[in-house]
Design an enzyme around this catalytic site. Sequence first.
Site, PDB file in Angstrom:
ATOM      1  N   THR A   3       0.861  -1.177   0.000  1.00 29.24           N
ATOM      2  CA  THR A   3       0.000   0.000   0.000  1.00 29.24           C
ATOM      3  C   THR A   3       0.899   1.229   0.000  1.00 29.24           C
ATOM      4  O   THR A   3       1.775   1.355   0.856  1.00 29.24           O
ATOM      5  CB  THR A   3      -0.906  -0.003   1.243  1.00 29.24           C
ATOM      6  OG1 THR A   3      -1.711  -1.185   1.226  1.00 29.24           O
ATOM      7  CG2 THR A   3      -1.799   1.221   1.257  1.00 29.24           C
ATOM      8  N   VAL A  84       7.851 -12.770   0.153  1.00 32.73           N
ATOM      9  CA  VAL A  84       8.689 -13.254  -0.934  1.00 32.73           C
ATOM     10  C   VAL A  84       9.891 -12.342  -1.123  1.00 32.73           C
ATOM     11  O   VAL A  84       9.833 -11.147  -0.841  1.00 32.73           O
ATOM     12  CB  VAL A  84       7.909 -13.348  -2.265  1.00 32.73           C
ATOM     13  CG1 VAL A  84       6.864 -14.451  -2.193  1.00 32.73           C
ATOM     14  CG2 VAL A  84       7.252 -12.029  -2.622  1.00 32.73           C
ATOM     15  N   LYS A 135       3.383  -8.529   9.321  1.00 34.33           N
ATOM     16  CA  LYS A 135       4.210  -8.128   8.180  1.00 34.33           C
ATOM     17  C   LYS A 135       4.912  -6.805   8.445  1.00 34.33           C
ATOM     18  O   LYS A 135       6.098  -6.632   8.129  1.00 34.33           O
ATOM     19  CB  LYS A 135       3.347  -8.027   6.925  1.00 34.33           C
ATOM     20  CG  LYS A 135       4.131  -7.628   5.668  1.00 34.33           C
ATOM     21  CD  LYS A 135       5.230  -8.628   5.361  1.00 34.33           C
ATOM     22  CE  LYS A 135       6.066  -8.179   4.160  1.00 34.33           C
ATOM     23  NZ  LYS A 135       5.337  -8.238   2.893  1.00 34.33           N
ATOM     24  N   HIS A 173      30.987 -12.222  19.082  1.00 39.19           N
ATOM     25  CA  HIS A 173      30.238 -12.527  20.304  1.00 39.19           C
ATOM     26  C   HIS A 173      29.104 -13.486  19.925  1.00 39.19           C
ATOM     27  O   HIS A 173      28.413 -13.277  18.927  1.00 39.19           O
ATOM     28  CB  HIS A 173      29.659 -11.241  20.893  1.00 39.19           C
ATOM     29  CG  HIS A 173      29.053 -11.403  22.251  1.00 39.19           C
ATOM     30  ND1 HIS A 173      27.885 -12.091  22.468  1.00 39.19           N
ATOM     31  CD2 HIS A 173      29.455 -10.957  23.470  1.00 39.19           C
ATOM     32  CE1 HIS A 173      27.582 -12.069  23.744  1.00 39.19           C
ATOM     33  NE2 HIS A 173      28.526 -11.380  24.387  1.00 39.19           N
ATOM     34  N   GLY A 186      16.159   0.755   0.951  1.00 40.18           N
ATOM     35  CA  GLY A 186      15.220   0.957  -0.150  1.00 40.18           C
ATOM     36  C   GLY A 186      14.263  -0.192  -0.303  1.00 40.18           C
ATOM     37  O   GLY A 186      14.129  -1.048   0.575  1.00 40.18           O
ATOM     38  N   CYS A 189       9.201  -2.355   0.682  1.00 43.60           N
ATOM     39  CA  CYS A 189       8.726  -2.880   1.974  1.00 43.60           C
ATOM     40  C   CYS A 189       9.415  -2.224   3.162  1.00 43.60           C
ATOM     41  O   CYS A 189       8.793  -1.499   3.932  1.00 43.60           O
ATOM     42  CB  CYS A 189       8.938  -4.399   2.036  1.00 43.60           C
ATOM     43  SG  CYS A 189       7.820  -5.339   0.985  1.00 43.60           S
ATOM     44  N   PHE A 254      17.911  -1.039  -5.438  1.00 40.75           N
ATOM     45  CA  PHE A 254      17.759  -0.863  -3.996  1.00 40.75           C
ATOM     46  C   PHE A 254      18.484  -1.936  -3.185  1.00 40.75           C
ATOM     47  O   PHE A 254      18.652  -1.776  -1.973  1.00 40.75           O
ATOM     48  CB  PHE A 254      16.282  -0.759  -3.601  1.00 40.75           C
ATOM     49  CG  PHE A 254      15.549  -2.068  -3.406  1.00 40.75           C
ATOM     50  CD1 PHE A 254      15.697  -2.812  -2.248  1.00 40.75           C
ATOM     51  CD2 PHE A 254      14.676  -2.533  -4.372  1.00 40.75           C
ATOM     52  CE1 PHE A 254      15.000  -3.998  -2.053  1.00 40.75           C
ATOM     53  CE2 PHE A 254      13.973  -3.711  -4.190  1.00 40.75           C
ATOM     54  CZ  PHE A 254      14.144  -4.461  -3.027  1.00 40.75           C
ATOM     55  N   LYS A 255      18.957  -3.015  -3.848  1.00 46.43           N
ATOM     56  CA  LYS A 255      19.746  -4.032  -3.159  1.00 46.43           C
ATOM     57  C   LYS A 255      20.596  -4.752  -4.203  1.00 46.43           C
ATOM     58  O   LYS A 255      20.356  -4.616  -5.407  1.00 46.43           O
ATOM     59  CB  LYS A 255      18.845  -5.015  -2.406  1.00 46.43           C
ATOM     60  CG  LYS A 255      17.925  -5.823  -3.279  1.00 46.43           C
ATOM     61  CD  LYS A 255      16.977  -6.686  -2.458  1.00 46.43           C
ATOM     62  CE  LYS A 255      17.713  -7.780  -1.732  1.00 46.43           C
ATOM     63  NZ  LYS A 255      16.791  -8.719  -1.056  1.00 46.43           N
ATOM     64  N   ARG A 262      12.815   0.618  -6.999  1.00 49.66           N
ATOM     65  CA  ARG A 262      11.798   1.238  -6.141  1.00 49.66           C
ATOM     66  C   ARG A 262      12.376   1.657  -4.801  1.00 49.66           C
ATOM     67  O   ARG A 262      13.037   0.885  -4.136  1.00 49.66           O
ATOM     68  CB  ARG A 262      10.632   0.275  -5.929  1.00 49.66           C
ATOM     69  CG  ARG A 262       9.756   0.083  -7.143  1.00 49.66           C
ATOM     70  CD  ARG A 262       8.665  -0.923  -6.897  1.00 49.66           C
ATOM     71  NE  ARG A 262       9.187  -2.261  -6.658  1.00 49.66           N
ATOM     72  CZ  ARG A 262       8.432  -3.321  -6.375  1.00 49.66           C
ATOM     73  NH1 ARG A 262       7.130  -3.183  -6.261  1.00 49.66           N
ATOM     74  NH2 ARG A 262       8.986  -4.504  -6.200  1.00 49.66           N
TER      75      ARG A 262
END
Length: 345
Positions: A3, A84, A135, A173, A186, A189, A254-255, A262
């Site tokens: 959303t 996902v 979520k 540790h 980014g 989500c 973004f990754k 996005r």
Amino acid sequence: MPTPFIHDTEGDSHKADLSYIEAASKAIAPVLKSGDLVVLESTSPVGATEQMAAWLAEARPDLTFPQTHGESSDIRIAHCPERVLPGHVIRELVENDRVIGGLTSKCSQRAVELYKIIVEGECVVTNARTAEMAKLTENSFRDVNIAFANELSTICHELNINVWELIALANRHPRVSILQPGAGVGGHCIAVDPWFIVDSCPEHARLIKTARIVNDDKPKWVLEQIKQQLDQIHQNKPNVSRASIKVACLGIAFKPDIDDLRESPAMGIAEQVSALGCQLMIVEPNIHQLPKTLAQSASLVSLDEALVQADVVAVLVKHKPFIENTAKLINLAHIIDAVGLLNTK
């Protein structure tokens, strides 16, 4: 799909835009019949499933819904957030556990029957509000932990400490597992969902809000490092104009190792660099053309071309091709490494 936010003139609204859920509800309402199940999968703020049920009931007064008729309702309604990973969607749709929250027990039961047709993981039943919050919590957990790493990176820069060596040492540790810092956070989500929690309960979501601010500020910090390199070039070569300096941004996804732009902090940094008056080169091996926001002000080039021509190189995403060419990057005079690519500790 998540959303989205309501967009305001300043671009800083963090309220959820439920108009898409409303539109989808009105679109399916005419074809609903007694016995049907409606499942909301979009990552949504708490209460969105109940609001969807209200819109459906308004559109179809001839049918009964769980909010008014409970277990005897004509229509069953549930929330089941997707879980996902981009690039592994089909496999994870089948293998991952699913959280299913119905508005009633029978709603949950019907939803479980549907998902078990394809889901090999466990279908865990709860109520709709808890499923929605689950979520949001998963992504907020990641966001808070990334913020800790990003804040460490800025602190260590001020104290002249190698943050990646520091994290590796701390992670020895047995009960410490610090994530890796980067250029920001980014995606559709992690950079979005925590704001839904903050908006729903702002007086209590203090840590979650602070983490969002830390992660949203990290790209600004990276941009300042690029500006400092530009200033250094001007100091060393006073006759060099800004327009003649070439800056290469390595990665705008973004990754790592995906083509998804996005909510990408790297792309935001690149857009800001394009406004500095220099020539901008983009190295993004996962796309074939630049997005509209960069198409007029930057050129998409190969890594080798960037390394030959660029005066300043900013590593913004840890793509595999960059890792494989670390040796070509490590001795560059003006390089900003936001992702620990060059860390040798």
